[in-house]
Design an enzyme around this catalytic site. Sequence first.
Site, PDB file in Angstrom:
ATOM      1  N   LYS A 138      11.449   3.024  38.490  1.00 15.63           N
ATOM      2  CA  LYS A 138      10.896   4.372  38.634  1.00 15.63           C
ATOM      3  C   LYS A 138      10.725   4.733  40.110  1.00 15.63           C
ATOM      4  CE  LYS A 138       8.390   3.429  34.389  1.00 15.63           C
ATOM      5  NZ  LYS A 138       7.086   3.032  33.825  1.00 15.63           N
ATOM      6  N   GLU A 145      20.595  -1.775  20.403  1.00 16.51           N
ATOM      7  CA  GLU A 145      20.008  -0.486  20.063  1.00 16.51           C
ATOM      8  C   GLU A 145      21.036   0.621  20.263  1.00 16.51           C
ATOM      9  OE1 GLU A 145      15.281  -1.036  21.180  1.00 16.51           O
ATOM     10  OE2 GLU A 145      16.606  -0.024  22.587  1.00 16.51           O
ATOM     11  N   LYS A 186      10.491  -8.447  23.594  1.00 18.79           N
ATOM     12  CA  LYS A 186      10.967  -7.114  23.245  1.00 18.79           C
ATOM     13  C   LYS A 186      11.277  -6.968  21.755  1.00 18.79           C
ATOM     14  CE  LYS A 186      10.861  -5.539  27.507  1.00 18.79           C
ATOM     15  NZ  LYS A 186      10.365  -6.716  28.213  1.00 18.79           N
ATOM     16  N   ARG A 230      -0.722  -3.673  30.857  1.00 21.75           N
ATOM     17  CA  ARG A 230      -1.399  -3.726  32.157  1.00 21.75           C
ATOM     18  C   ARG A 230      -1.541  -2.317  32.703  1.00 21.75           C
ATOM     19  NH1 ARG A 230       2.886  -2.260  35.162  1.00 21.75           N
ATOM     20  NH2 ARG A 230       4.939  -3.096  34.640  1.00 21.75           N
ATOM     21  N   ASN A 284       3.800  -1.918  28.038  1.00 27.76           N
ATOM     22  CA  ASN A 284       3.303  -2.694  29.172  1.00 27.76           C
ATOM     23  C   ASN A 284       1.809  -2.920  28.991  1.00 27.76           C
ATOM     24  OD1 ASN A 284       5.663  -3.045  30.838  1.00 27.76           O
ATOM     25  ND2 ASN A 284       5.602  -0.845  31.168  1.00 27.76           N
ATOM     26  N   ARG A 293       6.779   7.223  45.050  1.00 35.15           N
ATOM     27  CA  ARG A 293       6.623   5.848  45.520  1.00 35.15           C
ATOM     28  C   ARG A 293       7.294   5.714  46.888  1.00 35.15           C
ATOM     29  NH1 ARG A 293       7.424   1.630  40.483  1.00 35.15           N
ATOM     30  NH2 ARG A 293       6.496   2.912  38.837  1.00 35.15           N
TER      31      ARG A 293
END
Length: 447
Positions: A237, A200, A116, A291, A289, A337
Site C-alpha cells: 500500500k 481463487e 490463509k 494487529r 490482519n 506513506r
Amino acid sequence: MFQKILIANRGEIALRVLRACKELGIQTVVVHSTADADAMHVRLADESVCIGPPPSRDSYLNIHQIVAACEITGADAVHPGYGFLSENAKFADILAAHNITFIGPSGDHIRIMGDKIEAKRTAKRLGIPVVPGSDGAVTEEKDAKRIAAEIGYPVIIKASAGGGGRGMKVARSEADLVVALQTARSEAGAAFGDDAVYIEKYLEKPRHIEVQVFGDGAGRGVHFGERDCSLQRRHQKVWEEAPSPALNAEERAHIGGVCARAIADLGYSGAGTIEFLYENGEFYFIEMNTRLQVEHPVTEAIAGIDLVHEQIRVASGGGLSVRQEEIRFQGHAIECRINAEDPRTFTPSPGTITHFHTPGGLGIRVDSGVYSGYKIPPYYDSLIGKLIVHGRNRVECMMRLRRALDEFVVDGIKTTLPLFRDLVGNPDIANGEYDIHWLEKYLAKED
C-alpha cells in the site's frame, strides 16, 4: 489498567504507541537494536533496553531478549505495533506463559487468520463473503485444472502462509496454470517454509477495501468504518483513504455490519482489519490482519477514536469504550506513506537527514520518528513517516493534502514525496477513479 508497557517495535509506530501510553499515564519501556540507540522513541521513553545488534532476527525478532527485557523492567504488558512479532502466535503464547499481557488477540486467533486457507474457511463460516476458489490447499495439477475450469479463468494462485505478493501467480489459461502452480509453490516454500497454495478467481479491476474492527473477547464487536487502500505497488500500500470514494452509504453499512457480527461471533479480542477485494458492488474476503495497521490514523481521523487507547483498554479487561450506534464518522482522511526511497525506482535511500520540516495547520498530522540529523539505518523498512490529512469532505481533504505536500521538506536522502505531489494532481485520483492496478500502470507510463 497496566502499570508499565513494553513497546516491542521501532520507528514511527513505537513513538505512536508511546504517546498513547503517556496520555493514559502508563510507564513505558522501549527495546532497541544498537542501530536505533539514538531513535526518537528511545529518547522519549521512561526506560530503554538494548536487545541486540542491527539485524532484526537478533533484536526485534528475538523473543527471548524481549521477554527478558520485560522481566528486567517489570513490564506487565507488551504492545507489538505492526510488523516484526505483531502477528506471531508463539510470541503471544510465550508472553502469556510469563503472565505478561500481549496487547492483541489470542495466539489461537492469530494462527487461524495467519493461515490463509483456514482464514478463508473461518470467514465463510462467519458469514463473510469470499472469493470463489478452492476449499483448501491444492497440490495436484489435475485438481488445479478442475477448480480453475469450475470458477473460470483468469485465476490466481496464492501461498497459504504468504504475504507481500510472494508466492502469488496469475493464470489466464490452462497452459499458464501448470507453470503458475509450480512457480507459486516453489516461491512459497522458499519464502515461508510452507509450499501450500490455493486457487481463487482473479478479479480484473477490483479495489482494495478493508474494514477496521474491534472485539472485546466476550462476544461484542464493532466496526470503525472502511479504508480504501487500492493505490498499491507490488501489493504494498502507498496511499490510503477513509471513507472509500467507491462505496455508497448502504454498501458501507452492510459490510461494516457483517464484519462486526463476525468478530463478535469469533470471540475476538482487540484490533483487527478484515480486507476485501471489491468489484461491481460485491465484496470478496482476502485476509484478516490481527494487529494495528499502518494506515490506522485515517480511521482515527474520521471516527474520532484513538485506536491504540482502545487496544490498551480492551487488553486490560476494560472492554470496548463505545457501542456501534455511538460511532459517528465525520469528513474524509488520506494518508501518504513517506518512504526513504527513490520516487521512481523505489530503491531504498538510507542516509542522514540534513533537514526535516513537517507541514502544519488544521487537519494535518505527521507520524514520524525521524528528525534533522537523524541517520536512517539500512537494516529495516524504508518508511520514515506518514502524512495524514483530514477535511470536511474529499475535495477539501485533497486541497489540504496538496498544500501539506508542498510544505513537507526532507533533505539529504531521496523520498517518495515527489510521487505524491504528482498523484494529488492526477484527474483519476482527484475523481477517486482507480483500482489496485492503477498505480503500477501509471508508473510504467512514467518510465
